[in-house]
Each structure stands twice: as structure tokens, then as C-alpha cells.
Motif scaffolding. Structure first.
Motif, PDB file in Angstrom:
ATOM      1  N   LEU A 722       0.819  -1.213   0.000  1.00  0.00           N
ATOM      2  CA  LEU A 722       0.000   0.000   0.000  1.00  0.00           C
ATOM      3  C   LEU A 722       0.854   1.264   0.000  1.00  0.00           C
ATOM      4  N   TRP A 723       2.153   1.098   0.226  1.00  0.00           N
ATOM      5  CA  TRP A 723       3.119   2.193   0.307  1.00  0.00           C
ATOM      6  C   TRP A 723       2.607   3.265   1.287  1.00  0.00           C
ATOM      7  N   HIS A 724       3.216   4.444   1.277  1.00  0.00           N
ATOM      8  CA  HIS A 724       2.794   5.452   2.255  1.00  0.00           C
ATOM      9  C   HIS A 724       2.727   6.842   1.636  1.00  0.00           C
ATOM     10  N   GLY A 725       2.346   6.878   0.362  1.00  0.00           N
ATOM     11  CA  GLY A 725       2.171   8.184  -0.257  1.00  0.00           C
ATOM     12  C   GLY A 725       2.344   8.108  -1.750  1.00  0.00           C
ATOM     13  N   ILE A 726       2.194   9.243  -2.381  1.00  0.00           N
ATOM     14  CA  ILE A 726       2.438   9.381  -3.813  1.00  0.00           C
ATOM     15  C   ILE A 726       3.833   9.951  -3.961  1.00  0.00           C
ATOM     16  N   PRO A 727       4.786   9.222  -4.519  1.00  0.00           N
ATOM     17  CA  PRO A 727       6.169   9.690  -4.483  1.00  0.00           C
ATOM     18  C   PRO A 727       6.440  10.818  -5.476  1.00  0.00           C
ATOM     19  N   PHE A 728       7.081  11.862  -4.976  1.00  0.00           N
ATOM     20  CA  PHE A 728       7.683  12.868  -5.845  1.00  0.00           C
ATOM     21  C   PHE A 728       9.143  12.505  -6.072  1.00  0.00           C
ATOM     22  N   LYS A 729       9.819  12.178  -4.996  1.00  0.00           N
ATOM     23  CA  LYS A 729      11.210  11.745  -5.100  1.00  0.00           C
ATOM     24  C   LYS A 729      11.249  10.315  -5.628  1.00  0.00           C
ATOM     25  N   ARG A 730      12.300   9.994  -6.318  1.00  0.00           N
ATOM     26  CA  ARG A 730      12.482   8.625  -6.776  1.00  0.00           C
ATOM     27  C   ARG A 730      12.656   7.694  -5.583  1.00  0.00           C
ATOM     28  N   ILE A 731      12.043   6.559  -5.677  1.00  0.00           N
ATOM     29  CA  ILE A 731      12.124   5.578  -4.597  1.00  0.00           C
ATOM     30  C   ILE A 731      12.471   4.215  -5.187  1.00  0.00           C
ATOM     31  N   GLY A 732      12.848   3.310  -4.316  1.00  0.00           N
ATOM     32  CA  GLY A 732      13.052   1.925  -4.707  1.00  0.00           C
ATOM     33  C   GLY A 732      14.047   1.765  -5.833  1.00  0.00           C
ATOM     34  N   TYR A 733      13.656   0.996  -6.829  1.00  0.00           N
ATOM     35  CA  TYR A 733      14.544   0.648  -7.942  1.00  0.00           C
ATOM     36  C   TYR A 733      14.951   1.880  -8.739  1.00  0.00           C
ATOM     37  N   TYR A 933       9.466  13.917 -11.129  1.00  0.00           N
ATOM     38  CA  TYR A 933       8.857  15.023 -11.859  1.00  0.00           C
ATOM     39  C   TYR A 933       9.683  16.290 -11.664  1.00  0.00           C
ATOM     40  N   ASP A 934       9.504  17.237 -12.578  1.00  0.00           N
ATOM     41  CA  ASP A 934      10.109  18.548 -12.411  1.00  0.00           C
ATOM     42  C   ASP A 934       9.305  19.323 -11.368  1.00  0.00           C
ATOM     43  N   LEU A 935       9.977  19.790 -10.352  1.00  0.00           N
ATOM     44  CA  LEU A 935       9.281  20.415  -9.221  1.00  0.00           C
ATOM     45  C   LEU A 935       8.466  21.627  -9.671  1.00  0.00           C
ATOM     46  N   ASP A 936       9.043  22.497 -10.494  1.00  0.00           N
ATOM     47  CA  ASP A 936       8.318  23.690 -10.938  1.00  0.00           C
ATOM     48  C   ASP A 936       7.063  23.332 -11.727  1.00  0.00           C
ATOM     49  N   PHE A 937       7.089  22.170 -12.379  1.00  0.00           N
ATOM     50  CA  PHE A 937       5.974  21.769 -13.234  1.00  0.00           C
ATOM     51  C   PHE A 937       4.799  21.235 -12.425  1.00  0.00           C
ATOM     52  N   VAL A 938       5.075  20.536 -11.328  1.00  0.00           N
ATOM     53  CA  VAL A 938       3.987  19.855 -10.626  1.00  0.00           C
ATOM     54  C   VAL A 938       3.623  20.476  -9.285  1.00  0.00           C
ATOM     55  N   PHE A 939       4.475  21.327  -8.736  1.00  0.00           N
ATOM     56  CA  PHE A 939       4.151  21.862  -7.399  1.00  0.00           C
ATOM     57  C   PHE A 939       2.997  22.849  -7.500  1.00  0.00           C
ATOM     58  N   PRO A 940       2.007  22.769  -6.581  1.00  0.00           N
ATOM     59  CA  PRO A 940       0.789  23.580  -6.694  1.00  0.00           C
ATOM     60  C   PRO A 940       0.913  24.971  -6.074  1.00  0.00           C
ATOM     61  N   GLY A 941       2.083  25.546  -6.090  1.00  0.00           N
ATOM     62  CA  GLY A 941       2.319  26.850  -5.496  1.00  0.00           C
ATOM     63  C   GLY A 941       3.715  27.319  -5.842  1.00  0.00           C
ATOM     64  N   PRO A 942       4.157  28.407  -5.225  1.00  0.00           N
ATOM     65  CA  PRO A 942       5.490  28.925  -5.541  1.00  0.00           C
ATOM     66  C   PRO A 942       6.606  27.992  -5.065  1.00  0.00           C
ATOM     67  N   VAL A 943       7.666  27.886  -5.884  1.00  0.00           N
ATOM     68  CA  VAL A 943       8.868  27.141  -5.521  1.00  0.00           C
ATOM     69  C   VAL A 943       9.957  28.167  -5.221  1.00  0.00           C
ATOM     70  N   CYS A 944      10.473  28.145  -4.001  1.00  0.00           N
ATOM     71  CA  CYS A 944      11.419  29.155  -3.542  1.00  0.00           C
ATOM     72  C   CYS A 944      12.796  28.532  -3.379  1.00  0.00           C
ATOM     73  N   ALA A 967      -7.334  27.078 -11.928  1.00  0.00           N
ATOM     74  CA  ALA A 967      -7.368  26.090 -13.009  1.00  0.00           C
ATOM     75  C   ALA A 967      -6.085  25.267 -13.043  1.00  0.00           C
ATOM     76  N   THR A 968      -4.968  25.927 -12.780  1.00  0.00           N
ATOM     77  CA  THR A 968      -3.680  25.217 -12.751  1.00  0.00           C
ATOM     78  C   THR A 968      -3.658  24.190 -11.638  1.00  0.00           C
ATOM     79  N   LEU A 969      -4.140  24.571 -10.447  1.00  0.00           N
ATOM     80  CA  LEU A 969      -4.201  23.635  -9.336  1.00  0.00           C
ATOM     81  C   LEU A 969      -5.062  22.437  -9.687  1.00  0.00           C
ATOM     82  N   GLU A 970      -6.205  22.691 -10.308  1.00  0.00           N
ATOM     83  CA  GLU A 970      -7.096  21.585 -10.654  1.00  0.00           C
ATOM     84  C   GLU A 970      -6.435  20.653 -11.671  1.00  0.00           C
ATOM     85  N   TRP A 971      -5.723  21.224 -12.631  1.00  0.00           N
ATOM     86  CA  TRP A 971      -5.039  20.396 -13.642  1.00  0.00           C
ATOM     87  C   TRP A 971      -3.971  19.517 -12.993  1.00  0.00           C
TER      88      TRP A 971
END
Length: 1010
Positions: A722-733, A933-944, A967-971
């Protein structure tokens, strides 16, 4: 061995060819013989052995009578002790070592000292006189004065490499950096340095390739070339992608002879002749291609039938099979055993001829002997079809429908069904397909890919295979069948003959077909897929499936009823009688009752052990224990001991279902849950082990080893990750910092039956992270824990509602700003160190916005750096120990600050604002795990990327979103969530029930050999 007479003969020959020598034999022939060699050095002998000088003895007489047997040195480059030690037969015979060497030793490649290689000297300096002149005598009398070089004897492994014929010293020196400059012998350099550097010893041997594809060799630390030359080539292990051992061997050499290494043959002969080293790319086979019988003509068939019986009898099921075969073909029978008197008479009415003789070459040996000796190709070629069949099968139904169907189809040869994979290749990702593939697709699109694999493992089953005239007339096909010999292992027998014939015919463009129109996953005749084959009219039952059950298919005890449901009228009782006669009863019982209560031979086995089992005991007990599909085990978090997250949400969904026994396996922390048929028990306890072994479905959130502690057999349980989240960082293999540990990670993943995901996009990431699980083994059900984010508060479990109320009270009306940093490999050194001024700015912002910082550091983080650095802000401690359910934090909070924690993805469900403080993003991406994923592409807010940017973003954090931002957040939310409801737990539960009901328990891809 040199005797006194041979010494005298040697003396006579030696004296006869020395100028001025007397023909008279001295009273002590050894003295005269030694003198006649011309190499005994009196002065050196006396200098080396003062005891001889002090005694006044003649040095030559001393050496002849005593010194030789004492291992003394008579001259330069002759070490008596070395010679006697390396030639124990000389020492045992009491022969003088120098005389033995001069008469026999140099001709037999026996070296006089470690520093003088007689073979190298002869080959280098003596030319046509090699084999005539004694190399040592030549050197001492002539070569030394001419300045000729000598070479030390190479160590045995170096000699072995040279003698193998597979090592190319010139190629090696030209292609291995540093080898030429080292001054070392090339083979010695390869042994000591080159193999470890990945250098190749010859153009057709790839060191890295061999070790990569033969992990047992790599783990054992064997030199790859030595392994290949000693045993690898005989086991058909290929030295490179360019050289296929069995193809070359069977095509250009004698397939029946295993005296010559094919790679050495290629270097010595094949390369110059331009012989091909692997099969050509197989041409695609289009539907309708191949030989077609003339319309309306009767098909004449001949059958070569291979038999065997441990008791020397022809069983009644064999008589039935031969009776049916005789309706369609002329049958010739050969048993690989001695038969009791009168047994062959049982089948006289159904065979043209029958023989019984023990040859030990298995079924292919019988096929071969029948074709080349008993029947003959001249007779066989009179027929339209040649059938090879054997008694490893029970016949369940007549064969008329089989022949009627296949007679109408165009092909050059056909079998009952095709198989992709053998036990040795069970982990090959290409063998992990889950659903049947049409054979037409295999023929037209997949055959070329099979050729590119290290071990070719596609085959048409040889238990019943039919060849038509184009194949019968092929000379190489006949040659391959004629040259069958006994093999040391069943694996090489399969690779050479069953797979080898399949591969040869496909490579040569002979079109094949199969009665079963699909290629089923792995070995369908030895798995639960078998019962599907029966629905397609498959007429056989393989004895091995029941007698050995080598892929551990659970619960075969009801095989009779299952077969009768598919084939009414099958004589299962007759089959049962044969099984009981030829199979050990304990073995048969165990095979038919894998994973069931009936697997116990003693009721005492099915009790809770008094003490905790060690790993070996657990492995054995797990194999014997029954497995129940309605027992669901929920191990708690391996890091915190808390029962939360996906596993808790799934538990809550089924907790009141009395049909499911829920077992929560705790780890030190108390777990308070309610429900029907629920038990909480420590994982590390005898009862915990007992329940775990019997749980058919087990839900984990980390790796099986970390979550379960004990070696649970993935082939017997459904391990659902069941894992413990939706990974942004690479995990496992897929994780960059796990590249050196990929094999171990893959072995862990193979234990799992499935892993869940949140969306189709997330499924692609999870499939790469959980390789070698396939995309089809990733279930996009949504994450159960997200039900706790989206569900009405009143429908949450009581403890979660209590957490929510407690947190609201702590806030006392203030906004909660969650700070959730990700885990860092560098721990304290990896985190951002806020300055005092920056902390003052944060404090001012919190006060102006009537907000409080809530700090939740990663569950695996031991440094707790931010707890210390931000203490002046009086942050709320939201650690797992106080708030085990992060979903409550998402619900109650007003905003999220993180770096690269995948918490921001789950947080999108809330629609609340989030900021990424990515102060070291480039470094983290390249040095630590990397990102999917590219952080700027998928993060739902400002990347600092600096504190200044963070401070600026905070100022607008609570401002309403613009229409474009909304609309961007929904996408972005739709990218990660296929389901925006609170039904993920229900979807997971349904998939688990469906899996259990339709496919049973156990990692089926492993259970059938993957």
C-alpha cells in the motif's frame, strides 16, 4: 617411470651421441649418466652444500647416491625439491630427479624449477628442434651464452587460461588500459586486475556481460573466463551477446561431443572461416504461412513414443494413450528402462514395434534412438507428419479434435502449447506478463525479442510435438535429433533439445503453430492456468504437476473434481492409481496440499509454537501452514510502530465485515481498534508468527523484509504493498542512491503481488520504482488514507476525531502552517540552517497572520534538526508520536511549507495553499534520490530557492487564487488523482477480494516459476 634398465638405456644413448665418450658402462650407472648430461655443476654443488664439501665426497657421486633424493640442486635452473614436490610419482619411485627430467620430464612438460618453463623455451627458441632437444640442456650448454631468455612457470590458473584457447593475449594487451605497461603476463594481469576492471580477454568474451547475467558467478567471486572455460560453456552460459554457445556448438561442431570449448574452436578455426556465432534474426511468421496438407488427402503420421516406468511395467494409462494414438498414427515405442516379462505384449496391438532398453538419455534419447536406429529416417520420411510423444502425460480426452483442428492449419510444425520461460529465467521481466498473448502475436512480433535475451527460453512443449514434411526433410533437424546424448542436468537437456529444436526451427524460418491459441504466462501446464487450458480442449494432464508441484500451486488436493468439471468422463481414478504407485506418498501429500491445513502430517504442527521461530524455522513452517484468503494481516509502521495511513484506512473499511478475520500486528506501541473478528497481537511473538503465516492477504507499507521481519514466502501469500504516499522523489529501484543495491531491491519487490497508486501517471512512477513488477501489477485504486482527508469529520474513526479536536484546541483559533520537510540522507548536514535574522522574520510573519508553525519531521529522521533550530518560534510538535494520522494535520491546517516531501501531492486534495522551500534542489536531485517530476511543473504553489523568495511568497500565501491559478491547481490535482472521492479503501478491498477469488493466494508469477 625411469628404472635402472631405462637409466642404462638412457646412458647408452647419451654416451653414444657425446663426442669422445666411452661406450663402457660404469659400475654406478647413475654417476655416469649424470656426468653424461653435461650439466652437473660440481663447483656450484660444493658451494651450495658445505656439508658435502666438508665430507670430502665426490659431489657427483653424492648427488647420484643421496643428494638427488634429498632434493638438492645439481645445476642452475634445476630445483630438486621443486621437481620432487610437483612430481610425486618421481619421488615415490625413488628415481633421481635430474635423470628423470632428462629422460622423460621435459618431454612431459615437467618443469625443472619454477623459474624455467620448458614448453615456453622450446616454443620460443628451438623451432623445428622442439621435441628433439632438451630445453634445459640447450640453455645451459648453448642458450645462456647466446643470451636467450627464460620464463618462469606460470601459476596453474594462468596456464589454464592459456590452455583453454579462449584467451587472446594480443587483443587483451591492446584493449585493457595499463596491461601492456604493467610488464605482467597478459593472462596473469587479467586474473589479478583485468577482470575486476571489466576488461575483456578476447573479442567474443565480455567480462561485464558474463557477470551481469550469471550472478552466481559474480557473488562467488569466480573469475568469469575461468568459470566459463571450466563449466560455463558446458552449461550453455553465453560469453557475450555476439556468441551463442549452443548455436555455434550444434551448428559447427559435433553436438554429441563435449570435449571442445566452442569459443576456443571459434578462435582457432571458426573466425578465419567466417562461421556465424549466433542464429540469424528470425523472420516474422505471418498467419497462414507454412506447409498445408493437400485438401481432402488423408494425413499419414508416424509417432515415436518415449516411455519410462520405475517398476518396469506399462501402466494402464499408457495403454489407453497408445490405443488412442494408434487411431491416428503408426506408433513406435521405446522405454528408457528394463521391462518385466510380458509387459510389451500389452501394447502389441497399438504399436508397429516396441522396445525397452535402459539408456539414461530421457525422452529425447528415446526419440533419437527410434529415429536413427530402430525406425530410421528412410522410413520416417514416407510420412506426412512425425509425432514425438511421451508418457509424462495422462490423456484426458481423445485426440480427434486436436488433429482435426491442426490439419486445417498451415504450418511446418506444431505442438499443443508454447511456453515462455524456465525455472532459471523466472525473474526475467519478459516472463512476467500476466495475461495470455495470442500465438499469432508471438509469431508476428515477439520472436525477435526472444533472441535478444541472454538465455533463450521460448519453447513448444516436446511432450507432444508434430513435424511436417519440410522439417522432416531438413538435414540439420535430423542431425540435432540424431546426436542426442545423456546430459548432466535436466536444465541442459531442456536448453539443448526441447528449447534448442524450437529455436533452430524458428531461426530457419519453419512456421510453427500451437493447438492452444494463446501463450499463457510462464509454465501454464504447471500452474493454475492449466485449468483454463482444459476449457480450450487441452487433452493432457502432466504427471509432474501433481507429483512434484515444483511451482508450489496451492490446494491441488481437489484436482479430480476440478478436472471433472472441465472434462466430464475423464478417468481420474486411473490417473490417481498411477500417481500413488510411482510417487512417494509423503511427497505426493505435500505437493497436493501446499498452503492448506491438510499439508500437516501431524495435528501437532498446527499449534502456536511456544517460542519465537528463527528465520529457518519460520521458512519451513510457512511452507507447511495453511493459508486463508479471508485472513487479512495489517502490520503497523516499521519505523514508528503506529497503526495509521493506508493500512489503517483499509482496515477501517473492512473492520465490521465478520467474513474477514483482521489481524493487526503491533510493534511495541499500543493499538486500540474495534470491529468484528479483529485481533491485535505483537508481530514478534509466537502467536504473531502463527497468524502471519496463515494470513492469505498481507498489507505492507515498506518493503516486505522491513515490514514483516520474518521471511514470509511471497509465493504463498498475497503481499499487497500500500506504500505510504504518492512519491515525488524517486524511490526503490528508480532511486539514484540505490543503484548499487538494485538486485536486492528487485528481489524484495518480486515478493509482492501488487502495489497501489493514485492515478495513471502515478502508476508509471510506481512501476519504475517497484521494478520488476509490471505496470499491470500497479493498481490505480487511489490511496485509502486519502479517504480520511475527503470524508466528513463525523464519519472518521473516533481516535482521528479526537486528534482533530485536540489539535483545534491547541490552535485556539490560530491558523496552522504545517512545516513538513523530507528525509535527508545527510541528516543534520542536509537541512537548512536558518539564521537568527531569518527566524526573527518568520516569527514576525506568524504573529502578523495570527498563525503558528506546526513541525512534523520525517518518521525516519533521527537528527530532529528543525526542532532545535526553530525552537524560538515555539512550534507545535506534530510528530507521529503525538499525531499519528497526518490526514488530520492536512484537514485542520491552513497552509503547507515543505521542500520536496511528497506531502504536497496529498495536500492538493485540500485545495489549500502550499510553498516549496527548495534551497538545495539541484544538489538534492543529482546527489540524493532524484525526482520523478520537475518540481516547478507539478508543485501547486510557488517554488522558492532562497529564504528571500520564501519570505516574499509567505506574504501572499493566504491571498485568494486567481482563476488561472485555480485552473492550474485543478489540472495538477487531476494528474495525480484519478479519484476525488472517499472510495479508495473500497476499491482496494474489492481488488483484493477479486484477486483472491479468481487467482487464489500467492505471487502467481513466482508460484509458476517467475
Amino acid at each position: 617411470m625411469a628404472t635402472l634398465s631405462t637409466t642404462r638405456n638412457f646412458l647408452a644413448r647419451l654416451l653414444g651421441r657425446r663426442a669422445g665418450a666411452s661406450a663402457q658402462v660404469a659400475p654406478n650407472p647413475r654417476v655416469v649418466a649424470l656426468e653424461a648430461t653435461g650439466v652437473f655443476d660440481r663447483t656450484r654443488y660444493l658451494q651450495q652444500y658445505p656439508d658435502v664439501a666438508d665430507s670430502g665426497a665426490d659431489p657427483l657421486v653424492h648427488y647420484a647416491e643421496r643428494g638427488g633424493l634429498e632434493g638438492r640442486s645439481p645445476c642452475e635452473y634445476f630445483d630438486g625439491a621443486y621437481y620432487l614436490a610437483t612430481n610425486p610419482d618421481v619421488a615415490a619411485a625413488g628415481t633421481n630427479p635430474l635423470l628423470h627430467f632428462c629422460e622423460f620430464g621435459w618431454r612431459e612438460s615437467r618443469h625443472p624449477t619454477r623459474e624455467f618453463d620448458v614448453d615456453w623455451y622450446a616454443a620460443t627458441h628451438l623451432g623445428d628442434s622442439a621435441g628433439v632437444l632438451n630445453p634445459l640442456i640447450h640453455y645451459l650448454t648453448t642458450g645462456r651464452a647466446r643470451g636467450l631468455q627464460v620464463r618462469a612457470v606460470l601459476e596453474p590458473r594462468v596456464q589454464e587460461i592459456y590452455q583453454s584457447g579462449a584467451f587472446d593475449p594480443d587483443y587483451y594487451l591492446a584493449n585493457c588500459p595499463g596491461a601492456a605497461d604493467s610488464g605482467m603476463d597478459p593472462a596473469d594481469h587479467y586474473l589479478k586486475h583485468g577482470a575486476a576492471q571489466g576488461c575483456n580477454p578476447s573479442p567474443m568474451f565480455n567480462t561485464r556481460y558474463y557477470l551481469k547475467n550469471n550472478t552466481d558467478v559474480a557473488r562467488a567471486g569466480f573469475n568469469p573466463l575461468l568459470h566459463f572455460c571450466r563449466s560455463g560453456w558446458k552449461e550453455l552460459r553465453n560469453p557475450s551477446a555476439q556468441f551463442d554457445v549452443w548455436w555455434y556448438w550444434s551448428t559447427h561442431m559435433d553436438p554429441a561431443c563435449d570435449m571442445h570449448n566452442p569459443l576456443a574452436h571459434y578462435r582457432a578455426t571458426g573466425a578465419a572461416l567466417g562461421l556465424d556465432t549466433r542464429p540469424p534474426a528470425p523472420p516474422p511468421q505471418l498467419p497462414g504461412s507454412g506447409h498445408r496438407h493437400p485438401a481432402g488427402a488423408a494425413v499419414r503420421r508416424v509417432c515415436l513414443y518415449a516411455g519410462y516406468d520405475p517398476d518396469g511395467v506399462i501402466d494402464e494409462h499408457v495403454v489407453d494413450y497408445l490405443r488412442e494414438l494408434s487411431r491416428h498414427a503408426d506408433v513406435y515405442y521405446l522405454a528408457d528402462c528394463d521391462m518385466q516379462p510380458g509387459e510389451l505384449d500389452k501394447i502389441a496391438d497399438y504399436t508397429r514395434a516396441a522396445w525397452a532398453e535402459r539408456h539414461g538419455e530421457y525422452d529425447f534419447g528415446s526419440y533419437s534412438r527410434l529415429a536413427r536406429q530402430k525406425v530410421g529416417w528412410d522410413e520416417i520420411e514416407r510420412y506426412d507428419e512425425l509425432i514425438l510423444a511421451n508418457d509424462s502425460c495422462y490423456l484426458l480426452r481423445d485426440l480427434q479434435h486436436v488433429f482435426s483442428k491442426m490439419d486445417q492449419r498451415a504450418c511446418d510444425w506444431w505442438g499443443m502449447q508454447a511456453t515462455k520461460g524456465i525455472a532459471a529465467t523466472r525473474h526475467n521481466p519478459r516472463n512476467r506478463f500476466l495475461e495470455p498473448i495470442p500465438v499469432d502475436t508471438v509469431r508476428s512480433a515477439l520472436l525477435g525479442g526472444f533472441e535478444r535475451e541472454y538465455c533463450y527460453d521460448f519453447l513448444v512443449g516436446s511432450y507432444f510435438v508434430v513435424y511436417r514434411r519440410p522439417v522432416i526433410g531438413d538435414a540439420q533437424f535430423r542431425r540435432l535429433l540424431d546426436t542426442v546424448v545423456a546430459q548432466e542436468s535436466k536444465r541442459t537437456l531442456i536448453l539443448k533439445y526441447e528449447i534448442g529444436l524450437t529455436r533452430y526451427l524458428i531461426a530457419k524460418g519453419f512456421a510453427f503453430d500451437t493447438f492452444v491459441e494463446y501463450l499463457y504466462p510462464f509454465h501454464p501446464i504447471y500452474s493454475n492456468w492449466y485449468f483454463r487450458l482444459l476449457e480450450e480442449g487441452f487433452p493432457f494432464l502432466k504427471r509432474y504437476f501433481l507429483s512434484d508441484n515444483h511451482y508450489r500451486v496451492p490446494a491441488l488436493a481437489d484436482w479430480k473434481a476440478r478436472i471433472l468439471r472441465k472434462v466430464p468422463g475423464a478417468d481420474v481414478d486411473r490417473i490417481g492409481r498411477n500417481l500413488e504407485r510411482v510417487t512417494d506418498p509423503d511427497k505426493l501429500h505435500a505437493s497436493l496440499n501446499v498452503g492448506t491445513a491438510r499439508a500437516f502430517s501431524d495435528e501437532a504442527d498446527d499449534v502456536v509454537p511456544e517460542e519465537l521461530l528463527d528465520n529457518q524455522q519460520f521458512l519451513a513452517a510457512d511452507q507447511r501452514s495453511p493459508k486463508y484468503g479471508d485472513w487479512w494481516a495489517f502490520p503497523v509502521c516499521a519505523f514508528t510502530g503506529v497503526f495509521s495511513g493506508n493500512e489503517r484506512a483499509l482496515f477501517e473499511h473492512v473492520k465490521d465485515d465478520p467474513a474477514i478475520r483482521k489481524i493487526v500486528l503491533s510493534r511495541g506501541q499500543p493499538v486500540a481498534v474495534d470491529g468484528s473478528n479483529v485481533e491485535v497481537v505483537p508481530l514478534q511473538s509466537p502467536r504473531g508468527q502463527y497468524l502471519l503465516m496463515r494470513s492469505g492477504n498481507i498489507f505492507i507499507k515498506h518493503s516486505p523484509t522491513r515490514n514483516l521481519l520474518f521471511p514470509v514466502a511471497g509465493e504463498l501469500h498475497n503481499l499487497i504493498n500500500l506504500w505510504h504516499g504518492i512519491p515525488f522523489k524517486r524511490i526503490g529501484y528508480a532511486s539514484l542512491d540505490m543503484q548499487d543495491n538494485r538486485r536486492a531491491i528487485a528481489r524484495e519487490h518480486l515478493k509482492c503481488r501488487a502495489v497501489i497508486s493514485s492515478s495513471k501517471v502515478d502508476s508509471m512512477a510506481m512501476a519504475s520504482a517497484f521494478y520488476p513488477l509490471s505496470f499491470g501489477e500497479v493498481w490505480p485504486t487511489g490511496l485509502p488514507r486519502n479517504d480520511f482527508i475527503l470524508r466528513d469529520l463525523e464519519r472518521l474513526p473516533q481516535d482521528l476525531k479526537a486528534e482533530s479536536a485536540r489539535l483545534e484546541a491547541m490552535l485556539d483559533g490560530r491558523k496552522l502552517v504545517l512545516f513538513m520537510p523530507t528525509f535527508r540522507n545527510g541528516q543534520e548536514d542536509g537541512y537548512y540552517h536558518f539564521t537568527e535574522r531569518e527566524i526573527d522574520q518568520l516569527d514576525d510573519w506568524l504573529k502578523r497572520n495570527d498563525a503558528v508553525l506546526g513541525l512534523r519531521e520525517h518518521m525516519a529522521d533521527s537528527a530532529r534538526t528543525y526542532t532545535r533550530l526553530l525552537s524560538r518560534l515555539s512550534p507545535l510538535d506534530l510528530a507521529d508520536a503525538h499525531f499519528p494520522n497526518v490526514e488530520i494535520l492536512y484537514r485542520v491546517s491552513s497552509a503547507l511549507i515543505t521542500d520536496y516531501s511528497s506531502s504536497f501531492i496529498d495536500y492538493m486534495l485540500t485545495g489549500k495553499p502550499a510553498i516549496s522551500f527548495a534551497y538545495d534542489y539541484d544538489l538534492y536531485r543529482s546527489i540524493e534520490r532524484g525526482a520523478f517530476y520537475d518540481l516547478d511543473f507539478v508543485f501547486p504553489g510557488p517554488v522558492c530557492y532562497s529564504f528571500a523568495q520564501l519570505s516574499q511568497a509567505l506574504e501572499s500565501l493566504f491571498e485568494p487564487r486567481s482563476p488561472v491559478q485555480a485552473a492550474t491547481l485543478e489540472w495538477k490535482r487531476r494528474m495525480f488523482f484519478d479519484h476525488l472521492d472517499d472510495g479508495s479503501s473500497a476499491r482496494v478491498a474489492d481488488r483484493v477480494k477479486q484477486l483472491t477469488d479468481l487467482h487464489g493466494l500467492g505471487q502467481q508469477n513466482i508460484a509458476i516459476g517467475i
